[in-house]
Motif scaffolding. Structure first.
Motif, PDB file in Angstrom:
ATOM      1  N   VAL A 147      23.516  48.596  33.898  1.00 35.87           N
ATOM      2  CA  VAL A 147      22.707  48.051  33.942  1.00 35.87           C
ATOM      3  C   VAL A 147      22.276  47.926  35.399  1.00 35.87           C
ATOM      4  O   VAL A 147      21.439  48.379  36.495  1.00 35.87           O
ATOM      5  N   ARG A 148      23.481  46.883  35.720  1.00 40.91           N
ATOM      6  CA  ARG A 148      23.568  46.756  37.557  1.00 40.91           C
ATOM      7  C   ARG A 148      23.980  48.233  38.206  1.00 40.91           C
ATOM      8  O   ARG A 148      23.929  47.718  39.258  1.00 40.91           O
ATOM      9  N   SER A 149      24.170  49.233  38.046  1.00 41.74           N
ATOM     10  CA  SER A 149      25.035  50.508  38.896  1.00 41.74           C
ATOM     11  C   SER A 149      23.437  51.034  38.739  1.00 41.74           C
ATOM     12  O   SER A 149      23.851  51.488  39.871  1.00 41.74           O
ATOM     13  N   ARG A 150      22.464  50.800  38.130  1.00 43.36           N
ATOM     14  CA  ARG A 150      20.870  51.940  37.699  1.00 43.36           C
ATOM     15  C   ARG A 150      20.307  51.260  38.860  1.00 43.36           C
ATOM     16  O   ARG A 150      19.797  51.303  39.656  1.00 43.36           O
ATOM     17  N   TRP A 151      20.392  49.393  38.426  1.00 46.72           N
ATOM     18  CA  TRP A 151      19.712  48.569  39.589  1.00 46.72           C
ATOM     19  C   TRP A 151      20.841  47.422  40.636  1.00 46.72           C
ATOM     20  O   TRP A 151      20.299  46.496  39.786  1.00 46.72           O
ATOM     21  N   PRO A 152      21.318  47.728  41.913  1.00 51.89           N
ATOM     22  CA  PRO A 152      22.138  47.087  41.953  1.00 51.89           C
ATOM     23  C   PRO A 152      21.299  45.234  42.683  1.00 51.89           C
ATOM     24  O   PRO A 152      21.912  44.838  42.949  1.00 51.89           O
ATOM     25  N   GLU A 153      19.917  45.607  42.944  1.00 50.08           N
ATOM     26  CA  GLU A 153      19.228  44.857  43.266  1.00 50.08           C
ATOM     27  C   GLU A 153      18.522  43.680  43.074  1.00 50.08           C
ATOM     28  O   GLU A 153      18.139  42.561  42.855  1.00 50.08           O
ATOM     29  N   TRP A 154      19.214  43.590  41.281  1.00 48.57           N
ATOM     30  CA  TRP A 154      18.321  43.522  39.889  1.00 48.57           C
ATOM     31  C   TRP A 154      19.174  41.644  40.178  1.00 48.57           C
ATOM     32  O   TRP A 154      20.041  42.438  39.994  1.00 48.57           O
ATOM     33  N   GLY A 155      19.075  40.743  39.904  1.00 53.22           N
ATOM     34  CA  GLY A 155      19.155  39.605  39.362  1.00 53.22           C
ATOM     35  C   GLY A 155      19.948  39.098  37.619  1.00 53.22           C
ATOM     36  O   GLY A 155      19.289  39.888  37.496  1.00 53.22           O
ATOM     37  N   ARG A 156      20.820  38.045  38.410  1.00 57.11           N
ATOM     38  CA  ARG A 156      21.152  38.052  36.855  1.00 57.11           C
ATOM     39  C   ARG A 156      20.206  37.660  35.238  1.00 57.11           C
ATOM     40  O   ARG A 156      20.346  38.567  34.481  1.00 57.11           O
ATOM     41  N   ALA A 174      31.805  56.833  34.452  1.00 59.39           N
ATOM     42  CA  ALA A 174      31.673  55.058  36.132  1.00 59.39           C
ATOM     43  C   ALA A 174      31.369  56.462  37.196  1.00 59.39           C
ATOM     44  O   ALA A 174      30.042  56.264  37.655  1.00 59.39           O
ATOM     45  N   ARG A 175      31.579  58.036  36.955  1.00 59.15           N
ATOM     46  CA  ARG A 175      30.659  59.155  37.469  1.00 59.15           C
ATOM     47  C   ARG A 175      29.977  59.102  37.102  1.00 59.15           C
ATOM     48  O   ARG A 175      28.486  59.349  37.805  1.00 59.15           O
ATOM     49  N   THR A 176      29.055  59.035  35.374  1.00 62.72           N
ATOM     50  CA  THR A 176      27.736  59.350  35.290  1.00 62.72           C
ATOM     51  C   THR A 176      26.704  58.214  35.804  1.00 62.72           C
ATOM     52  O   THR A 176      25.526  58.547  35.621  1.00 62.72           O
ATOM     53  N   ALA A 224      33.130  53.342  45.219  1.00 65.80           N
ATOM     54  CA  ALA A 224      34.396  53.089  44.960  1.00 65.80           C
ATOM     55  C   ALA A 224      35.118  52.219  44.445  1.00 65.80           C
ATOM     56  O   ALA A 224      35.622  51.536  44.088  1.00 65.80           O
ATOM     57  N   MET A 225      34.269  51.039  44.495  1.00 63.78           N
ATOM     58  CA  MET A 225      34.883  49.706  44.702  1.00 63.78           C
ATOM     59  C   MET A 225      34.958  48.852  43.743  1.00 63.78           C
ATOM     60  O   MET A 225      35.916  48.568  42.807  1.00 63.78           O
ATOM     61  N   ARG A 226      33.591  49.216  43.072  1.00 64.64           N
ATOM     62  CA  ARG A 226      32.820  48.426  41.877  1.00 64.64           C
ATOM     63  C   ARG A 226      33.923  49.902  40.952  1.00 64.64           C
ATOM     64  O   ARG A 226      34.680  48.752  39.802  1.00 64.64           O
ATOM     65  N   LYS A 227      34.503  50.996  40.925  1.00 72.61           N
ATOM     66  CA  LYS A 227      35.041  51.072  40.096  1.00 72.61           C
ATOM     67  C   LYS A 227      36.633  50.627  39.879  1.00 72.61           C
ATOM     68  O   LYS A 227      37.031  50.608  39.071  1.00 72.61           O
ATOM     69  N   ALA A 228      37.046  50.899  41.235  1.00 71.27           N
ATOM     70  CA  ALA A 228      38.371  51.028  41.869  1.00 71.27           C
ATOM     71  C   ALA A 228      38.563  48.679  40.961  1.00 71.27           C
ATOM     72  O   ALA A 228      39.852  48.589  39.894  1.00 71.27           O
ATOM     73  N   LEU A 230      36.547  47.224  38.436  1.00 74.90           N
ATOM     74  CA  LEU A 230      35.760  47.221  36.859  1.00 74.90           C
ATOM     75  C   LEU A 230      36.548  47.792  36.290  1.00 74.90           C
ATOM     76  O   LEU A 230      36.225  47.652  34.808  1.00 74.90           O
ATOM     77  N   VAL A 231      36.631  49.193  36.788  1.00 74.27           N
ATOM     78  CA  VAL A 231      37.124  50.575  36.042  1.00 74.27           C
ATOM     79  C   VAL A 231      38.849  50.482  35.830  1.00 74.27           C
ATOM     80  O   VAL A 231      39.365  49.806  34.454  1.00 74.27           O
ATOM     81  N   ILE A 232      39.117  51.544  36.830  1.00 70.06           N
ATOM     82  CA  ILE A 232      41.018  50.986  36.974  1.00 70.06           C
ATOM     83  C   ILE A 232      41.409  50.015  36.944  1.00 70.06           C
ATOM     84  O   ILE A 232      42.910  50.277  35.996  1.00 70.06           O
ATOM     85  N   LEU A 233      41.219  49.166  37.413  1.00 74.35           N
ATOM     86  CA  LEU A 233      42.279  47.670  37.776  1.00 74.35           C
ATOM     87  C   LEU A 233      42.232  47.511  35.843  1.00 74.35           C
ATOM     88  O   LEU A 233      43.572  47.159  35.496  1.00 74.35           O
ATOM     89  N   PRO A 234      40.940  47.115  35.256  1.00 72.88           N
ATOM     90  CA  PRO A 234      41.492  46.394  34.380  1.00 72.88           C
ATOM     91  C   PRO A 234      41.793  47.032  32.854  1.00 72.88           C
ATOM     92  O   PRO A 234      42.290  47.136  32.278  1.00 72.88           O
ATOM     93  N   ALA A 235      41.163  48.361  33.150  1.00 75.63           N
ATOM     94  CA  ALA A 235      42.391  49.631  32.138  1.00 75.63           C
ATOM     95  C   ALA A 235      43.619  49.650  33.135  1.00 75.63           C
ATOM     96  O   ALA A 235      44.338  50.028  31.507  1.00 75.63           O
ATOM     97  N   ALA A 236      44.309  49.440  34.127  1.00 75.68           N
ATOM     98  CA  ALA A 236      46.175  49.525  34.542  1.00 75.68           C
ATOM     99  C   ALA A 236      45.849  48.080  34.343  1.00 75.68           C
ATOM    100  O   ALA A 236      47.828  48.283  34.314  1.00 75.68           O
ATOM    101  N   ALA A 237      45.461  47.030  34.077  1.00 72.88           N
ATOM    102  CA  ALA A 237      46.038  46.146  34.212  1.00 72.88           C
ATOM    103  C   ALA A 237      47.447  45.408  33.678  1.00 72.88           C
ATOM    104  O   ALA A 237      48.355  44.975  33.908  1.00 72.88           O
ATOM    105  N   PRO A 238      47.333  45.773  32.259  1.00 71.18           N
ATOM    106  CA  PRO A 238      48.897  45.910  31.563  1.00 71.18           C
ATOM    107  C   PRO A 238      50.035  46.387  32.026  1.00 71.18           C
ATOM    108  O   PRO A 238      50.814  46.184  32.037  1.00 71.18           O
TER     109      PRO A 238
END
Lengths: 266, 288
Positions: free
Chosen positions: A101-110, B193-195, B200-204, B206-214
């Motif tokens: 959801v945040r990816s779709r609407w980054p401007e949304w609040g919590r 993440a692609r779809t 790039a930052m969020r992917k790094a 929120l996806v890659i870092l937690p996936a590779a963390a162990p």
């Protein structure tokens, strides 16, 4: 019955081995609000077609247009439900969906995100499990979360890659019903891969029958869409009464005959 | 549950028993052997002759190796006042340990700053993986202490050289593990993440870092283990402060009780560090 053309696929092909494309000349349309299923044996390239529609794979030749604009690369306009649910195991159900959801609407609040997430989790009947981790869910529940995640971004086209393949028959039936209800309520356009003939008959407005690529006496023949069949059954069909409907058996036999006799040797 | 608890209890009992046995053997081995039995058999003339030859048949023969009791007294003495400072060669054990931990912490932190981003790069780019592989393969097996002369010459500061040595030995396991962890993040998560058109930052993060963390944490745990091994040797070389220097200094003082105490302390601190990283590792591990 056919609505305005929403997605147009033109002469798609995908080549891994030179001279032997997995499929070629794949062309079809999907109308707005239409539910289209594609059926074929393993290896015919169904998943590749779906990945190209999703923008995760690139076609060797051919085009995909959505609303008259060419599809290139993945987009939030096309939501995907993956065969293996593909939930992030380090996020709870809530966070998995909030991530989308945040990816779709980054401007949304919590608060906005929270309400939206809860609405879609409730839609698949998982409100009680919203703060659980994926590892604590059954296969059916995980797939429901995958569906909720795809619906939550309100994509214009929903792509389902054999979403119920790994579920037991009972669970599959329940989720099919849920999916059907949601799709009918939202008027969602859907493209779905399945192996299950009854699933296709229940859900699809139109079914694409895809043949495998194979060697014939006349040389190699790539896979393609061999036939497109409109579902003759009424739109109000349900899983419980499906097999009592008039025209069910001839329709089903036609698809099964194709799969048994012609899908490989076409 | 009760079976597991019973097993733990039994294991603890055996551990205690083994420890007691070890202490007993130590005590027996270091108890002074009396020469009196021999002395009693000798005539006064023979004793006097032995004395004239520089031997003392009546004296107790000690091995010089401290008894458990002496070591225990030393331990109590050190732990009672760990932070005194009476000049460069006489500092409390807490201060020495603090110096070592600060060096390890600093070198390790620097290694994290270099290894994790670089590991990300290598893990995500097959080109960089191939390009950097020969360097990593050559640099990785070099003993960290072999760098010491070069470090001393270029950095010119012994304490900073110690930190550099810690850095260089911690960097490799972290780098290799991060690269491996990042490269083996499941395709399906990246596709999600692609779809979702994730930046790039969020992917790094929120996806890659937690996936590779162990995997990354495993590398960090190995690095910390090596760093703690190396700091002792490094401090013996550079001197001045630290637990390694303490060991060397007490060897020069021929104070084996202090050496034994320091050896024990190094073991305990190493264990605590490993346990801390084990905790951290468990915190980032996910069940699929």
């Amino acid at each position: 019955m056919r609505m305005s053309t929403f997605l147009r696929v033109e002469r798609l092909s995908r080549v891994y081995v030179p001279g032997k494309p997995v499929f070629d000349e794949v062309s079809f349309d999907i109308g707005r609000g239409e539910f289209v299923c594609i059926i074929g044996h393993s290896g015919c390239g169904k998943t590749t077609v779906l990945n190209i529609l999703a923008g995760l794979d690139a076609a060797s030749s051919g085009y995909v247009f959505m609303d008259n604009r060419e599809v290139s690369g993945p987009s939030l306009d096309r939501g995907v439900v993956f065969q293996s649910h593909a939930l992030m195991p380090w996020f709870s159900v809530r966070k998995n969906i909030a991530f989308a959801v945040r990816s779709r609407w980054p401007e949304w609040g919590r608060e906005e995100v929270r309400q939206h997430v809860e609405r879609f989790v409730a839609m698949v009947g998982l409100s009680h499990a919203i703060d659980r981790m994926p590892a604590e869910l059954s296969g059916g529940m995980k797939q429901r979360v995958g569906i909720a995640r795809a619906f939550a971004i309100q994509p214009r086209l929903l792509l389902l890659d054999e979403p119920f393949g790994a579920l037991d028959a009972l669970t599959r039936g329940t989720i099919q019903d849920e999916l059907m209800t949601i799709v009918r309520e939202t008027g969602q356009t859907v493209f779905m891969i399945t192996h299950d003939v009854d699933e296709a008959i229940l859900l699809a407005d139109r079914i694409l029958l895809m043949s495998n690529g194979n060697e014939t006496a006349a040389g190699y023949r790539a896979g393609r869409i061999a036939e497109v069949v409109d579902n003759p059954l009424p739109g109000t069909r349900t899983r419980a009464t499906l097999h009592h409907l008039e025209g069910y058996y001839p329709f089903r036999n036609r698809i099964v005959d194709f799969l048994v006799a012609r899908a490989r040797a076409a | 549950m009760t079976a597991i608890r019973g097993l733990a209890l039994k294991a603890a009992l055996v551990s205690v028993l083994l420890f007691a046995l070890f202490l007993g053997a130590w005590q027996v081995a270091t108890t002074p052997v009396g020469g009196s039995a021999v002395g009693a058999a000798l005539t006064p003339e023979q004793i006097e002759y032995a004395r004239m030859m520089g031997k003392d048949p009546g004296a107790q023969k000690a091995s010089g190796f401290p008894t458990p009791g002496q070591v225990a007294a030393t331990i109590v003495g050190h732990l009672a006042d760990p932070f005194y400072d009476k000049g460069p060669n006489d500092k409390g054990i807490g201060i020495q340990l603090g110096h070592s931990l600060a060096r390890v912490g600093l070198g390790f932190a620097l290694a994290c700053l270099v290894a994790i981003p670089l590991g990300f790069l290598i893990g995500m780019s097959p080109l960089m993986r191939r390009a950097l592989d020969p360097f990593i393969q050559v640099l990785k097996p070099i003993s960290p202490l072999a760098w010491m002369p070069l470090a001393l010459y270029t950095i010119k500061d012994s304490s900073a050289s110690g930190i550099f040595v810690i850095f260089i030995c911690s960097v490799w396991p972290m780098l290799v593990n991060t690269a491996f962890g990042v490269a083996s993040v499941k395709r399906e998560w990246l596709n999600v993440a692609r779809t979702l058109e994730v930046s790039a930052m969020r992917k790094a993060f929120l996806v890659i870092l937690p996936a590779a963390a162990p995997t990354i944490l495993t590398g960090m745990r190995i690095s910390m283990g090596i760093a703690w091994l190396v700091i002792v040797a490094a401090e013996m070389l550079v001197g001045g402060t630290g637990i390694g220097y303490f060991v060397w200094n007490e060897w020069n003082n021929l104070s084996l009780t202090n050496v034994i105490f320091a050896v024990l302390l190094i073991g305990v601190v190493g264990m605590l560090l490993d346990m801390a990283f084990g905790r951290l590792q468990r915190a980032v591990t996910y069940v699929e």
